[in-house]
Design an enzyme around this catalytic site. Structure first.
Site, PDB file in Angstrom:
ATOM      1  N   HIS A 297       0.857  -1.188   0.000  1.00 41.58           N
ATOM      2  CA  HIS A 297       0.000   0.000   0.000  1.00 41.58           C
ATOM      3  C   HIS A 297       0.885   1.227   0.000  1.00 41.58           C
ATOM      4  O   HIS A 297       1.897   1.261   0.700  1.00 41.58           O
ATOM      5  CB  HIS A 297      -0.922   0.019   1.239  1.00 41.58           C
ATOM      6  CG  HIS A 297      -2.088   0.936   1.077  1.00 41.58           C
ATOM      7  ND1 HIS A 297      -1.970   2.303   1.183  1.00 41.58           N
ATOM      8  CD2 HIS A 297      -3.385   0.684   0.793  1.00 41.58           C
ATOM      9  CE1 HIS A 297      -3.152   2.848   0.971  1.00 41.58           C
ATOM     10  NE2 HIS A 297      -4.037   1.895   0.727  1.00 41.58           N
ATOM     11  N   ASP A 351      -7.662  -5.329   0.879  1.00 39.31           N
ATOM     12  CA  ASP A 351      -8.265  -6.256  -0.071  1.00 39.31           C
ATOM     13  C   ASP A 351      -7.912  -7.706   0.179  1.00 39.31           C
ATOM     14  O   ASP A 351      -8.510  -8.600  -0.414  1.00 39.31           O
ATOM     15  CB  ASP A 351      -7.839  -5.878  -1.502  1.00 39.31           C
ATOM     16  CG  ASP A 351      -8.605  -4.672  -1.995  1.00 39.31           C
ATOM     17  OD1 ASP A 351      -9.748  -4.502  -1.561  1.00 39.31           O
ATOM     18  OD2 ASP A 351      -8.053  -3.909  -2.803  1.00 39.31           O
TER      19      ASP A 351
HETATM   20  N1  ACO Z   1       3.940  -7.733  -4.207  1.00 43.33           N
HETATM   21  C1  ACO Z   1       5.272  -7.760  -4.389  1.00 43.33           C
HETATM   22  N2  ACO Z   1       6.035  -6.665  -4.409  1.00 43.33           N
HETATM   23  C2  ACO Z   1       5.428  -5.490  -4.199  1.00 43.33           C
HETATM   24  C3  ACO Z   1       4.055  -5.389  -3.991  1.00 43.33           C
HETATM   25  C4  ACO Z   1       3.301  -6.578  -3.991  1.00 43.33           C
HETATM   26  N3  ACO Z   1       1.961  -6.558  -3.818  1.00 43.33           N
HETATM   27  N4  ACO Z   1       3.722  -4.104  -3.813  1.00 43.33           N
HETATM   28  C5  ACO Z   1       4.858  -3.411  -3.920  1.00 43.33           C
HETATM   29  N5  ACO Z   1       5.892  -4.252  -4.154  1.00 43.33           N
HETATM   30  C6  ACO Z   1       7.301  -3.883  -4.334  1.00 43.33           C
HETATM   31  C7  ACO Z   1       7.550  -3.403  -5.758  1.00 43.33           C
HETATM   32  O1  ACO Z   1       7.883  -4.475  -6.618  1.00 43.33           O
HETATM   33  C8  ACO Z   1       8.683  -2.439  -5.529  1.00 43.33           C
HETATM   34  O2  ACO Z   1       9.862  -3.176  -5.346  1.00 43.33           O
HETATM   35  P1  ACO Z   1      11.270  -2.606  -5.880  1.00 43.33           P
HETATM   36  O3  ACO Z   1      11.490  -1.314  -5.169  1.00 43.33           O
HETATM   37  O4  ACO Z   1      12.245  -3.664  -5.511  1.00 43.33           O
HETATM   38  O5  ACO Z   1      11.103  -2.431  -7.358  1.00 43.33           O
HETATM   39  C9  ACO Z   1       8.340  -1.786  -4.205  1.00 43.33           C
HETATM   40  O6  ACO Z   1       7.565  -2.759  -3.506  1.00 43.33           O
HETATM   41  C10 ACO Z   1       7.519  -0.518  -4.358  1.00 43.33           C
HETATM   42  O7  ACO Z   1       6.407  -0.815  -5.192  1.00 43.33           O
HETATM   43  P2  ACO Z   1       5.464   0.271  -5.846  1.00 43.33           P
HETATM   44  O8  ACO Z   1       4.582  -0.392  -6.860  1.00 43.33           O
HETATM   45  O9  ACO Z   1       6.272   1.435  -6.305  1.00 43.33           O
HETATM   46  O10 ACO Z   1       4.639   0.723  -4.584  1.00 43.33           O
HETATM   47  P3  ACO Z   1       3.358   1.636  -4.632  1.00 43.33           P
HETATM   48  O11 ACO Z   1       3.296   2.273  -3.321  1.00 43.33           O
HETATM   49  O12 ACO Z   1       3.330   2.495  -5.828  1.00 43.33           O
HETATM   50  O13 ACO Z   1       2.200   0.555  -4.841  1.00 43.33           O
HETATM   51  C11 ACO Z   1       0.265  -0.730  -4.663  1.00 43.33           C
HETATM   52  C12 ACO Z   1       1.149   0.352  -4.001  1.00 43.33           C
HETATM   53  C13 ACO Z   1      -0.220  -0.230  -6.041  1.00 43.33           C
HETATM   54  C14 ACO Z   1      -0.950  -0.995  -3.803  1.00 43.33           C
HETATM   55  C15 ACO Z   1       1.116  -2.015  -4.829  1.00 43.33           C
HETATM   56  O14 ACO Z   1       1.568  -2.445  -3.574  1.00 43.33           O
HETATM   57  C16 ACO Z   1       0.340  -3.110  -5.543  1.00 43.33           C
HETATM   58  O15 ACO Z   1       0.262  -3.118  -6.774  1.00 43.33           O
HETATM   59  N6  ACO Z   1      -0.240  -4.077  -4.771  1.00 43.33           N
HETATM   60  C17 ACO Z   1      -0.984  -5.166  -5.346  1.00 43.33           C
HETATM   61  C18 ACO Z   1      -2.379  -4.708  -5.792  1.00 43.33           C
HETATM   62  C19 ACO Z   1      -3.265  -4.430  -4.594  1.00 43.33           C
HETATM   63  O16 ACO Z   1      -3.351  -5.198  -3.648  1.00 43.33           O
HETATM   64  N7  ACO Z   1      -4.011  -3.303  -4.689  1.00 43.33           N
HETATM   65  C20 ACO Z   1      -4.959  -2.898  -3.646  1.00 43.33           C
HETATM   66  C21 ACO Z   1      -4.443  -1.709  -2.881  1.00 43.33           C
HETATM   67  S1  ACO Z   1      -5.566  -1.243  -1.612  1.00 43.33           S
HETATM   68  C22 ACO Z   1      -6.774  -0.368  -2.385  1.00 43.33           C
HETATM   69  O17 ACO Z   1      -6.605   0.261  -3.395  1.00 43.33           O
HETATM   70  C23 ACO Z   1      -8.157  -0.387  -1.829  1.00 43.33           C
END
Ligand code: ACO
Length: 418
Positions: A297, A351
């Protein structure tokens, strides 16, 4: 990235193909930056850019604390009701016993939707997504009730009541209509969540199931300036009607990057299949840089407080209605992920367990996001009121990356593609 800000407008450059298969427009060249008076920091997605001031909700992402109007969400989920929480969010204070009674009564009195709206919904394709049906239905309320009397407190109250009351009725109506049935009328002897379950399933609602659904609505009611709430505030800032505000927010929530991850969590757990496959599956996914759905998140570096509460609610449901093998799988995945992703601050978000709760309540997967919308309507309306209280129309600037000024050519003088 520092960039020059022109403050001007963009030229849209569509590039579809003509009937003859040639591009209708060449791709625009990488344009030189145009010099202007101000230099601003460009943040894609406005990450970290404050776009409003708000007193509605606060998130402490390091400590895993979420508050609505100062009240921790776990206290509200345990002790409040969705309608009381909606009142708190929208009007700023917990209601007195009389205010709550009036609000509950008014909502009950406005649950029905016009037969014209029900007839309109019968023309929607049964294969259409319930979020699209909800967006169209919410917008249609503006045809019936729009006066745009935004300075009239009565109008504001009536709009709040109508939207909180009618959105669940419209979600349930589409569910029955797409199965070829007539929607059923709300029942005045039932609470908000009981009535929604009744309208959805046509069965006498179970009290425990309804209480747990009500707690889920509280947990999803508000979460500061996320994409759909921002959308609501932008729409509100034009002084359009509140039905358009909610319809635009529903459209924004529908996207898979925002409201849809709880459906994906169940797909992912199905793909993993069995507990012995959790670790190998996770290692493969991490190696492939695949996002684990329901994890991570932007705001939280610890387990989302809503996920903690939802897990408890899921366990309560399993105790009453029998276990779900997918829950064991989910817990095994959480444990395995903690060792591999915990150091990066990636833990279950809201979620991760909500889909398991809705599944146990017998709710179809594509209704998970519409239920999120029912709850978030409270937050959107709170932001609508707050926006009106200190309104300035949203009109951010942009960084123009298109062609410099050029001269229109008659058709016969235009070069043909090679
Ligand atoms: N699984 C594995 N790795 C992850 C995940 C994940 N779910 N989320 C983030 N990371 C890692 C990324 O690969 C990245 O790693 P790196 O720095 O080595 O490249 C680092 O963490 C940062 O990731 P970002 O995508 O830049 O983080 P951001 O804060 O932008 O993303 C998000 C947040 C979009 C929720 C992301 O965690 C994600 O896509 N999660 C899965 C989808 C999800 O569950 N969405 C629901 C969110 S809650 C809601 O909207 C109600």
């Amino acid at each position: 990235m520092a960039a020059k800000n022109t403050g001007g407008s963009t030229a849209v450059q569509p590039n579809p193909e003509s009937a003859a298969g040639e591009p209708l427009a060449p791709p625009p060249p990488a344009a030189p930056a145009v010099a202007t008076e101000t230099t601003v920091s460009f943040r894609p997605g406005l990450e970290g850019v404050p776009a409003t001031q708000s007193a509605i909700c606060d998130i402490d992402g390091n400590r895993g604390i979420l508050t609505y109007r100062g009240y921790p969400v776990d206290q509200l989920a345990r002790q409040s009701s969705f309608l009381e929480t909606a009142y708190l969010l929208i009007w700023g204070e917990l209601p007195t016993i009389f205010q709550l009674r009036d609000f509950e009564h008014e909502v009950k009195m406005h649950r029905r939707v016009s037969f014209r709206i029900r007839d309109m919904m019968k023309c929607f394709p049964a294969s259409g997504h319930p979020m699209d049906a909800l967006q169209a239905s919410a917008a249609s309320l503006g045809l019936f009730y729009s006066r745009r009397a935004l300075n009239d407190p009565q109008y504001i109250v009536a709009a709040v009541v109508r939207l909180i009351a009618k959105i669940p009725t419209m979600v349930a109506a589409f569910q029955l209509i797409r199965k070829g049935q007539d929607p059923i009328q709300p029942r005045d002897d039932l609470t908000y969540a009981e009535n929604f379950l009744y309208m959805l399933t046509e069965q006498e609602p179970d009290r425990t199931a309804a209480r747990i659904l009500d707690a889920c609505l509280i947990l999803h009611a508000e979460h500061s300036l996320n994409a759909s709430t921002f959308s609501a505030r932008v729409t509100a800032s034009t002084l359009t009607d509140p039905y358009a505000v909610v319809a635009s927010a529903v459209g924004t929530l529908a996207g898979p990057l925002h409201g849809g991850a709880n459906e994906d969590v169940l797909d992912m757990l199905e793909e993993i299949g069995t507990i012995d496959q959790v670790e190998p599956w996770l290692d493969r996914a991490i190696a492939a840089k695949q996002k684990i759905m329901g994890f991570g998140h932007r705001e939280y570096r610890v387990k989302d407080p809503r996920a903690v509460i939802l897990q408890g609610l899921a366990e309560e449901l399993f105790t009453r209605f029998g276990t779900d093998p997918m829950y064991d799988l989910a817990r095994a995945l959480e444990a395995a992920a903690a060792g591999r992703l915990g150091a990066k601050g990636i833990y279950p978000n809201v979620d991760f367990y909500s889909g398991l709760v809705y599944r146990k309540l017998g709710i179809p997967r594509d209704l998970f996001t519409p239920i999120f919308a029912i709850a978030r309507t409270a937050g959107w309306l709170a932001h609508w009121r707050e926006q009106l209280g200190a309104n300035r129309i949203f009109r951010p600037s942009q960084i123009y990356t298109g062609y410099p000024e050029r001269t229109w050519l008659p058709l016969e003088q235009r070069p043909l593609p090679t």
